[in-house]
Design a protein around this motif. Sequence first.
Motif, PDB file in Angstrom:
ATOM      1  N   CYS A 171       0.831  -1.214   0.000  1.00 58.17           N
ATOM      2  CA  CYS A 171       0.000   0.000   0.000  1.00 58.17           C
ATOM      3  C   CYS A 171       0.861   1.258   0.000  1.00 58.17           C
ATOM      4  CB  CYS A 171      -0.930  -0.008   1.207  1.00 58.17           C
ATOM      5  SG  CYS A 171      -2.163  -1.319   1.201  1.00 58.17           S
ATOM      6  N   GLY A 227      -6.062  -3.015  -1.221  1.00 62.37           N
ATOM      7  CA  GLY A 227      -5.028  -2.080  -0.808  1.00 62.37           C
ATOM      8  C   GLY A 227      -4.458  -1.295  -1.973  1.00 62.37           C
ATOM      9  N   ALA A 231      -5.160   2.582  -2.004  1.00 61.11           N
ATOM     10  CA  ALA A 231      -3.935   3.339  -1.775  1.00 61.11           C
ATOM     11  C   ALA A 231      -3.624   4.245  -2.958  1.00 61.11           C
ATOM     12  CB  ALA A 231      -2.760   2.391  -1.515  1.00 61.11           C
TER      13      ALA A 231
END
Length: 541
Positions: A171, A227, A231
């Motif tokens: 991430c 993620g 992210a």
Amino acid sequence: MDPRHGGYWESSSEDVTRPLLPTHDEDRPTTTGELSSWSGLRTLLASKYLAVASGPAACALICALVDLGGHPAARNMLGVLAWVFLWWITDAVPLAVASMAPLFLFPAFGISSSDAVAKAYMDDVISLVLGSFILALAIEHYSIHRRLALNITALFCGDPVKPHLLLLGICGTTAFISMWIHNTPCTVMMMPVATGILQRLPRGELEGGSSSDARVVQRFSKAVVLGVVYASAVGGMATLTGTGVNIILVGMWSTYFPEQDPITFSSWMAFGLPMALILFVALWATLCLMYCSKNTGSALSAYLDRSHLRRELSLLGPMAFAEKMVLAVFGGLIVLWMTRSLTDDIPGWGVLFDGKVGDGTVTIMMATLLFIIPSGKNDGEKLMDWGKCRKLQWNIILLLGAGFAIADGFKASGLTDILSEALGFLRGAPVLAVAPVACVFSGVITEFTSDDATTTLVLPLLAELGKSIGVHPLLLMVPGAVGAQLSYLLPTGSPGNVVGFSTGYITIRDMVVTGTPLKIVGVAALTILLPTLGSLVFGMA
């Protein structure tokens, strides 16, 4: 850029055209004319003729029925806005084509001249995006993003595997890359890295293992894909180049309020980076709590370890001269972005040019160096050539230009004044209550259409709302822009969501369950940061 125009969505096109009920009564003979009629109807529904017609039809209805108190230009502007927006949300024509519609609609409806509307499609903000896309293509061409991802992931993997640290590495890498290039290309570049790691993990029952281990591995795979998707969106919020929404905000702010201090790369980062950091911590904590258990590390150890990552990294070989030069150009550009305008007491290097140089100026200049510096591979070969730029995302560039043209059209047609009068009933509403409401309003719309299109529609309204209730416009425009980036719940929210959804690792339920707490944290963080840090950074005190 939008994957909905590609194979993922095209795979279901036959299901859309297949009738759910019989097209005729099987008990009586069917004539050739009836078959021809049904075939024509099915062809009409399967094609996008109805979607194409929806735009002009809505525009005609508004121009014929709406009365804005003797302001024909404002009425026409409202009709044109409906036309363009319907084409955007229905995909009646390609996104780039729909975004070029103001070039002929504005002059035809007497809103603005052809020269005036064309200028909106290439200004300093657009050149900043164009140069950033060229740099992103260079990074992708030389696999710099893959090398960076493998290095950081190997660093955080742990021995034995530590799932929490591995998620932090994946991430964190994605968020960092997304700070400097558009979040959609970042998702596209990082998803193969993530799925490459997950390919080592079994997707079904574990051979010789327990079903509980299989469920643990499956849940961790969901966390990795989610993620990368989230992210990328969170990291893009930190800088102007990370997402088109921030670019649209800067362009509309300078269009509506040219007398105000502009939003620079450094000023936005001073506000956006803390906001992104809060969301990033919330994202990592959510993924760890929801998808990692005590047994996750032991279940992953048999399939994933640091040596595997290092083996992949060794296959890339040492960093070549071309990669080093691309990184040097990119690093130099970041320094120039950050130092063009510093503080009132310590002016940046932009003062040397009497303020005539913008962020887009240096972006194009540094991108030009890529076509001059030799690659060190073959004689006469440069780091970049125009053939490598065939993947430039012109649809996004034209979409940004359409947003700026619409903002100009609101002012030129007088529609802004009419909206200001209509929103006057909100005068006296608590400022601290209006800002989160604006964020939620934008955040709901963005789940059903692209974040850039949402920003283009919402920001002009919020700019006029700020005028009508007597507050600083950025107290509403910034929440509108941030809310448009909180598209975490549905695949339709952003192209990056579609990229993650199309991997097959996650479902819509996974996105809703994981994205809801992130959306709540985003609204809460904005409510706290905007009146405090934002008032200092943007001079709203």
